[in-house]
Write an enzyme that holds these catalytic residues in place. Structure first.
Site, PDB file in Angstrom:
ATOM      1  N   GLY A   1      -8.248 -15.307   0.273  1.00  0.00           N
ATOM      2  CA  GLY A   1      -7.017 -15.217   1.067  1.00  0.00           C
ATOM      3  C   GLY A   1      -6.493 -13.800   1.002  1.00  0.00           C
ATOM      4  O   GLY A   1      -7.250 -12.854   0.751  1.00  0.00           O
TER       5      GLY A   1
ATOM      6  N   ALA B   1     -16.991 -18.356  -7.530  1.00  0.00           N
ATOM      7  CA  ALA B   1     -16.812 -19.415  -6.540  1.00  0.00           C
ATOM      8  C   ALA B   1     -15.419 -20.029  -6.717  1.00  0.00           C
ATOM      9  O   ALA B   1     -14.844 -20.000  -7.808  1.00  0.00           O
ATOM     10  CB  ALA B   1     -17.882 -20.486  -6.713  1.00  0.00           C
TER      11      ALA B   1
ATOM     12  N   GLU C   1      -7.420   2.661   2.371  1.00  0.00           N
ATOM     13  CA  GLU C   1      -7.040   2.274   1.020  1.00  0.00           C
ATOM     14  C   GLU C   1      -7.917   1.122   0.540  1.00  0.00           C
ATOM     15  O   GLU C   1      -8.227   0.231   1.317  1.00  0.00           O
ATOM     16  CB  GLU C   1      -5.575   1.816   1.008  1.00  0.00           C
ATOM     17  CG  GLU C   1      -5.052   1.600  -0.355  1.00  0.00           C
ATOM     18  CD  GLU C   1      -5.423   2.772  -1.260  1.00  0.00           C
ATOM     19  OE1 GLU C   1      -4.986   3.888  -0.960  1.00  0.00           O
ATOM     20  OE2 GLU C   1      -6.221   2.579  -2.175  1.00  0.00           O
ATOM     21  N   PHE C   2      -8.320   1.141  -0.727  1.00  0.00           N
ATOM     22  CA  PHE C   2      -9.160   0.068  -1.270  1.00  0.00           C
ATOM     23  C   PHE C   2      -8.469  -0.644  -2.425  1.00  0.00           C
ATOM     24  O   PHE C   2      -9.099  -1.380  -3.167  1.00  0.00           O
ATOM     25  CB  PHE C   2     -10.504   0.646  -1.729  1.00  0.00           C
ATOM     26  CG  PHE C   2     -11.285   1.292  -0.610  1.00  0.00           C
ATOM     27  CD1 PHE C   2     -11.222   2.662  -0.406  1.00  0.00           C
ATOM     28  CD2 PHE C   2     -12.029   0.527   0.271  1.00  0.00           C
ATOM     29  CE1 PHE C   2     -11.910   3.266   0.632  1.00  0.00           C
ATOM     30  CE2 PHE C   2     -12.728   1.111   1.325  1.00  0.00           C
ATOM     31  CZ  PHE C   2     -12.665   2.490   1.515  1.00  0.00           C
TER      32      PHE C   2
ATOM     33  N   CYS D   1      -5.614  -8.918   3.478  1.00  0.00           N
ATOM     34  CA  CYS D   1      -6.684  -8.042   3.950  1.00  0.00           C
ATOM     35  C   CYS D   1      -7.963  -8.756   4.382  1.00  0.00           C
ATOM     36  O   CYS D   1      -8.371  -8.625   5.540  1.00  0.00           O
ATOM     37  CB  CYS D   1      -6.989  -7.002   2.877  1.00  0.00           C
ATOM     38  SG  CYS D   1      -5.632  -5.834   2.694  1.00  0.00           S
TER      39      CYS D   1
ATOM     40  N   LEU E   1     -18.373 -12.666  -7.435  1.00  0.00           N
ATOM     41  CA  LEU E   1     -19.293 -13.821  -7.418  1.00  0.00           C
ATOM     42  C   LEU E   1     -18.609 -15.034  -8.045  1.00  0.00           C
ATOM     43  O   LEU E   1     -19.246 -15.904  -8.618  1.00  0.00           O
ATOM     44  CB  LEU E   1     -20.576 -13.495  -8.198  1.00  0.00           C
ATOM     45  CG  LEU E   1     -21.660 -12.677  -7.495  1.00  0.00           C
ATOM     46  CD1 LEU E   1     -22.862 -12.498  -8.423  1.00  0.00           C
ATOM     47  CD2 LEU E   1     -22.089 -13.302  -6.173  1.00  0.00           C
TER      48      LEU E   1
ATOM     49  N   VAL F   1       0.837  -1.213   0.000  1.00  0.00           N
ATOM     50  CA  VAL F   1       0.000   0.000   0.000  1.00  0.00           C
ATOM     51  C   VAL F   1       0.865   1.253   0.000  1.00  0.00           C
ATOM     52  O   VAL F   1       0.654   2.168  -0.799  1.00  0.00           O
ATOM     53  CB  VAL F   1      -0.942  -0.011   1.206  1.00  0.00           C
ATOM     54  CG1 VAL F   1      -1.632   1.321   1.362  1.00  0.00           C
ATOM     55  CG2 VAL F   1      -1.956  -1.123   1.055  1.00  0.00           C
TER      56      VAL F   1
HETATM   57  C1  UDX Z   1      -0.597  -2.426   5.025  1.00  0.00           C
HETATM   58  C2  UDX Z   1      -1.403  -2.884   6.201  1.00  0.00           C
HETATM   59  O1  UDX Z   1      -0.843  -4.074   6.624  1.00  0.00           O
HETATM   60  C3  UDX Z   1      -2.819  -3.141   5.866  1.00  0.00           C
HETATM   61  O2  UDX Z   1      -3.579  -3.298   7.028  1.00  0.00           O
HETATM   62  C4  UDX Z   1      -3.404  -1.992   5.217  1.00  0.00           C
HETATM   63  O3  UDX Z   1      -4.665  -2.292   4.763  1.00  0.00           O
HETATM   64  C5  UDX Z   1      -2.547  -1.512   4.144  1.00  0.00           C
HETATM   65  O4  UDX Z   1      -1.199  -1.303   4.504  1.00  0.00           O
HETATM   66  P1  UDX Z   1       0.622  -3.767   3.189  1.00  0.00           P
HETATM   67  O5  UDX Z   1       1.112  -2.557   2.484  1.00  0.00           O
HETATM   68  O6  UDX Z   1       0.212  -4.917   2.387  1.00  0.00           O
HETATM   69  O7  UDX Z   1      -0.637  -3.444   4.113  1.00  0.00           O
HETATM   70  O8  UDX Z   1       1.688  -4.146   4.327  1.00  0.00           O
HETATM   71  P2  UDX Z   1       3.153  -4.617   4.116  1.00  0.00           P
HETATM   72  O9  UDX Z   1       3.372  -4.999   2.704  1.00  0.00           O
HETATM   73  O10 UDX Z   1       3.437  -5.535   5.208  1.00  0.00           O
HETATM   74  O11 UDX Z   1       4.000  -3.245   4.327  1.00  0.00           O
HETATM   75  C6  UDX Z   1       4.165  -2.650   5.548  1.00  0.00           C
HETATM   76  C7  UDX Z   1       5.540  -1.946   5.490  1.00  0.00           C
HETATM   77  O12 UDX Z   1       5.668  -1.144   6.658  1.00  0.00           O
HETATM   78  C8  UDX Z   1       6.701  -2.936   5.471  1.00  0.00           C
HETATM   79  O13 UDX Z   1       7.555  -2.640   4.396  1.00  0.00           O
HETATM   80  C9  UDX Z   1       7.406  -2.688   6.813  1.00  0.00           C
HETATM   81  O14 UDX Z   1       8.811  -2.814   6.732  1.00  0.00           O
HETATM   82  C10 UDX Z   1       7.014  -1.255   7.100  1.00  0.00           C
HETATM   83  N1  UDX Z   1       7.046  -0.880   8.524  1.00  0.00           N
HETATM   84  C11 UDX Z   1       6.477  -1.700   9.450  1.00  0.00           C
HETATM   85  C12 UDX Z   1       7.678   0.327   8.888  1.00  0.00           C
HETATM   86  O15 UDX Z   1       8.204   1.040   8.053  1.00  0.00           O
HETATM   87  N2  UDX Z   1       7.684   0.694  10.206  1.00  0.00           N
HETATM   88  C13 UDX Z   1       7.128  -0.111  11.166  1.00  0.00           C
HETATM   89  O16 UDX Z   1       7.191   0.277  12.348  1.00  0.00           O
HETATM   90  C14 UDX Z   1       6.514  -1.345  10.779  1.00  0.00           C
HETATM   91  C1  UDX Z   2      -8.830  -6.726  -1.146  1.00  0.00           C
HETATM   92  C2  UDX Z   2      -9.898  -5.699  -1.543  1.00  0.00           C
HETATM   93  O1  UDX Z   2     -10.450  -6.062  -2.794  1.00  0.00           O
HETATM   94  C3  UDX Z   2      -9.270  -4.311  -1.631  1.00  0.00           C
HETATM   95  O2  UDX Z   2     -10.282  -3.329  -1.902  1.00  0.00           O
HETATM   96  C4  UDX Z   2      -8.605  -3.972  -0.283  1.00  0.00           C
HETATM   97  O3  UDX Z   2      -7.984  -2.736  -0.324  1.00  0.00           O
HETATM   98  C5  UDX Z   2      -7.620  -5.029   0.082  1.00  0.00           C
HETATM   99  O4  UDX Z   2      -8.232  -6.306   0.095  1.00  0.00           O
HETATM  100  P1  UDX Z   2      -6.881  -8.027  -2.336  1.00  0.00           P
HETATM  101  O5  UDX Z   2      -6.715  -8.709  -1.036  1.00  0.00           O
HETATM  102  O6  UDX Z   2      -5.688  -7.546  -3.047  1.00  0.00           O
HETATM  103  O7  UDX Z   2      -7.889  -6.769  -2.162  1.00  0.00           O
HETATM  104  O8  UDX Z   2      -7.598  -9.080  -3.301  1.00  0.00           O
HETATM  105  P2  UDX Z   2      -9.032  -9.321  -3.970  1.00  0.00           P
HETATM  106  O9  UDX Z   2      -8.918  -9.133  -5.427  1.00  0.00           O
HETATM  107  O10 UDX Z   2     -10.071  -8.595  -3.259  1.00  0.00           O
HETATM  108  O11 UDX Z   2      -9.185 -10.902  -3.678  1.00  0.00           O
HETATM  109  C6  UDX Z   2      -9.191 -11.331  -2.349  1.00  0.00           C
HETATM  110  C7  UDX Z   2      -9.375 -12.854  -2.326  1.00  0.00           C
HETATM  111  O12 UDX Z   2     -10.709 -13.179  -2.714  1.00  0.00           O
HETATM  112  C8  UDX Z   2      -8.439 -13.608  -3.272  1.00  0.00           C
HETATM  113  O13 UDX Z   2      -7.990 -14.778  -2.637  1.00  0.00           O
HETATM  114  C9  UDX Z   2      -9.351 -13.964  -4.450  1.00  0.00           C
HETATM  115  O14 UDX Z   2      -8.942 -15.162  -5.085  1.00  0.00           O
HETATM  116  C10 UDX Z   2     -10.688 -14.182  -3.733  1.00  0.00           C
HETATM  117  N1  UDX Z   2     -11.866 -13.946  -4.595  1.00  0.00           N
HETATM  118  C11 UDX Z   2     -12.067 -12.705  -5.129  1.00  0.00           C
HETATM  119  C12 UDX Z   2     -12.761 -15.005  -4.802  1.00  0.00           C
HETATM  120  O15 UDX Z   2     -12.575 -16.122  -4.315  1.00  0.00           O
HETATM  121  N2  UDX Z   2     -13.867 -14.767  -5.579  1.00  0.00           N
HETATM  122  C13 UDX Z   2     -14.121 -13.534  -6.136  1.00  0.00           C
HETATM  123  O16 UDX Z   2     -15.152 -13.401  -6.821  1.00  0.00           O
HETATM  124  C14 UDX Z   2     -13.195 -12.472  -5.912  1.00  0.00           C
END
Ligand code: UDX
Ligand code: UDX
Length: 449
Positions: free
Chosen positions: A258, A253, A152-153, A261, A251, A18
């Site tokens: 996973g 299946a 963030e979405f 998030c 939708l 993110v």
């Molecule tokens: C993060 C959050 O985990 C999630 O809840 C949110 O929705 C979006 O932002 P993501 O970007 O996927 O998700 O996390 P991750 O890829 O683990 O990145 C977090 C970064 O923060 C890592 O690079 C880590 O090194 C860094 N970090 C962590 C810091 O810079 N300072 C800290 O104290 C802890």
């Molecule tokens: C999700 C949200 O979509 C995003 O808005 C948020 O910011 C972070 O979490 P992400 O986790 O990157 O994003 O993946 P997403 O594309 O949402 O898929 C999540 C999981 O659902 C995946 O394992 C995917 O395989 C599964 N999925 C998705 C299904 O099984 N069926 C579907 O129809 C859509």
């Protein structure tokens, strides 16, 4: 995009999926960006022009805006140059399901108070976190520090696209200048702005993810009923999705959701409700259905192969979804572990996630291609719907395999093409369809009767 210097400079703390996309996105919009991460190796790679995550389009965005991006392990630069500090550090689940906010608190502790400075929370945090942080600002004499919730979405695998073309931007601020400043930053994207209070903004994020996860668990349960009733969930979803109140998205299946998030945020919302004395029954079921769904493949393998000890199973894909190397809460982790426990011999292939998978999965082998993974296999399971698996020549797979079973864990394959290659197709909620020959034979015997 906008010319340099006209957009206000920002800081981004946390250069993960993110944080990095947010930093690159705002640089693309013309802002100078100071991006900070405690992981020195990650920062060194970013300074060297490398991209530490697999995210389509991100490398190009970072390269194109290199002059406007400053990477450091130290927050000083961001404090010196930026008023708005976006926080995108990890908020993983604790064992209780609550969100671990220690990284967020570490960031807050490192920010000295200043009247023209504000934290903009991008990390997903439980509802009420913003209020608690603002209280702690006051207790620490940092009442001048502004606070905005801006969830963030973005989806992994399409994060750059999602940042530049959001469905909406949610900006939660209870008072002060910072909310307007964030709205101004996002203005060039021309997306609907949901301007609201901090608590509601926090809940928009959790509720949105929980609703999408609920939609997936619902269609997975429908799929399971289809298997008992002879319907085809793909057809059912097509018919449902044309109702604009339902919509076709999410939708699909399969073998469960996973990622970093959905599992975390569904648990956090259920826990948050529980902490407030409310039993969120629906989410309890969503989580349970998802865990069971990951294991339904095992029953399908038993149905066709009998006992699994010594049976060779190839897994096509490991990442939690295509176009990412992210293995967090991937269904493949449960599947591989279950197959291992049942004594099956598992060989997996994933175009980009093998590196992360090797750190999380033990007792399985990895192959450098799909065909090599299928070599001598009794069954192939499609776990992640990478495009290359949809373009496979299944006759070649038939050649490589010892057995003939293909379990399509994402209903992404063309059953007729798999069957035409002499393989047995088993989808999720798609009762096995008669092959063309079987149909003709069936019709012939009907006619003969
Ligand atoms: C993060 C959050 O985990 C999630 O809840 C949110 O929705 C979006 O932002 P993501 O970007 O996927 O998700 O996390 P991750 O890829 O683990 O990145 C977090 C970064 O923060 C890592 O690079 C880590 O090194 C860094 N970090 C962590 C810091 O810079 N300072 C800290 O104290 C802890
Ligand atoms: C999700 C949200 O979509 C995003 O808005 C948020 O910011 C972070 O979490 P992400 O986790 O990157 O994003 O993946 P997403 O594309 O949402 O898929 C999540 C999981 O659902 C995946 O394992 C995917 O395989 C599964 N999925 C998705 C299904 O099984 N069926 C579907 O129809 C859509």
């Amino acid at each position: 995009m906008a010319d340099a210097g006209t957009r206000q400079p920002i800081g981004v703390i946390g250069a993960g999926y993110v944080g990095l996309v947010t930093a690159a996105g705002f640089a693309e919009l013309g802002s100078e960006v100071w991006c900070v991460d405690i992981d020195a190796e990650r920062i060194a790679r970013l300074r060297a022009g490398e991209v530490p995550i697999h995210e389509p389009g991100l490398a190009e965005l970072l390269a194109r805006n290199r002059a406007r991006l400053h990477f450091s392990t130290d927050v000083t630069g961001a404090l010196e140059h930026a008023s708005l500090l976006f926080v995108a550090v990890g908020t993983p689940s604790t064992y209780s399901g609550d969100a671990d906010l220690s990284a967020v608190h570490a960031v807050v502790a490192a920010i000295p108070p200043a009247s023209d400075r504000a934290l903009v929370m991008k990390s997903t945090v439980p509802c009420g976190t913003g209020a608690a942080l603002q209280r702690s600002f006051r207790e620490q004499g940092k009442e001048a520090l502004g606070y905005v919730s801006c969830p963030e979405f973005l989806r992994e695998g399409s994060a750059v696209e999602d940042f530049l073309h959001p469905d909406r931007v949610v900006v939660g601020a209870d008072y002060g200048w910072a909310g307007d400043a964030v709205v101004d930053l996002y203005a060039p994207l021309g997306a609907p702005i949901v301007r609201t209070d901090v608590a509601s903004a926090e809940m928009v994020k959790l509720a949105s993810n929980a609703f999408l996860a609920t939609k997936i668990s619902f269609i997975n349960e429908i799929a399971n009923v289809c298997e008992e009733t002879g319907a085809d969930v793909v057809e059912v979803a097509r018919g449902m999705g044309l109702d604009e109140r339902i919509g076709p998205k999410f939708l699909h299946a399969g073998i469960g959701y996973g990622g970093s998030c959905f599992p975390k945020d569904v648990n956090a919302l259920k826990q948050l409700a529980g902490n407030s004395g409310y039993h969120f029954q629906l989410l309890t079921a969503v989580i349970e259905v998802n865990e069971l769904q990951k294991r339904r493949v095992i029953a399908k393998l038993h149905k066709h192969l009998g006992e699994l000890p010594g049976k060779r199973v190839a897994l096509f894909g490991l990442a939690f979804k295509p176009h990412t190397d992210d293995m967090r809460e991937a269904s493949s982790l449960v599947l591989a572990a279950r197959l291992n426990a049942d004594g099956a011999r598992v060989t997996a292939y994933d175009p980009v996630a093998e590196g992360q998978a090797r750190q999380l999965v033990s007792g399985i082998s990895f192959a450098p291609s799909a065909l090599e993974a299928a070599d001598g296999a009794d069954a192939v399971v499609l776990v992640t719907e990478w495009p290359e698996f949809l373009e496979l020549d299944w006759r070649e797979v038939t050649q490589a395999m010892a057995g003939s079973l293909v379990v399509d864990g994402r209903n992404a394959l063309d059953p007729a093409a798999v069957q035409a290659a002499g393989l047995v197709y088993e989808g999720i909620g798609r009762a096995p369809r008669a092959t063309p020959d079987e149909r003709i034979r069936g019709e012939a015997s009907e006619a003969a009767r």
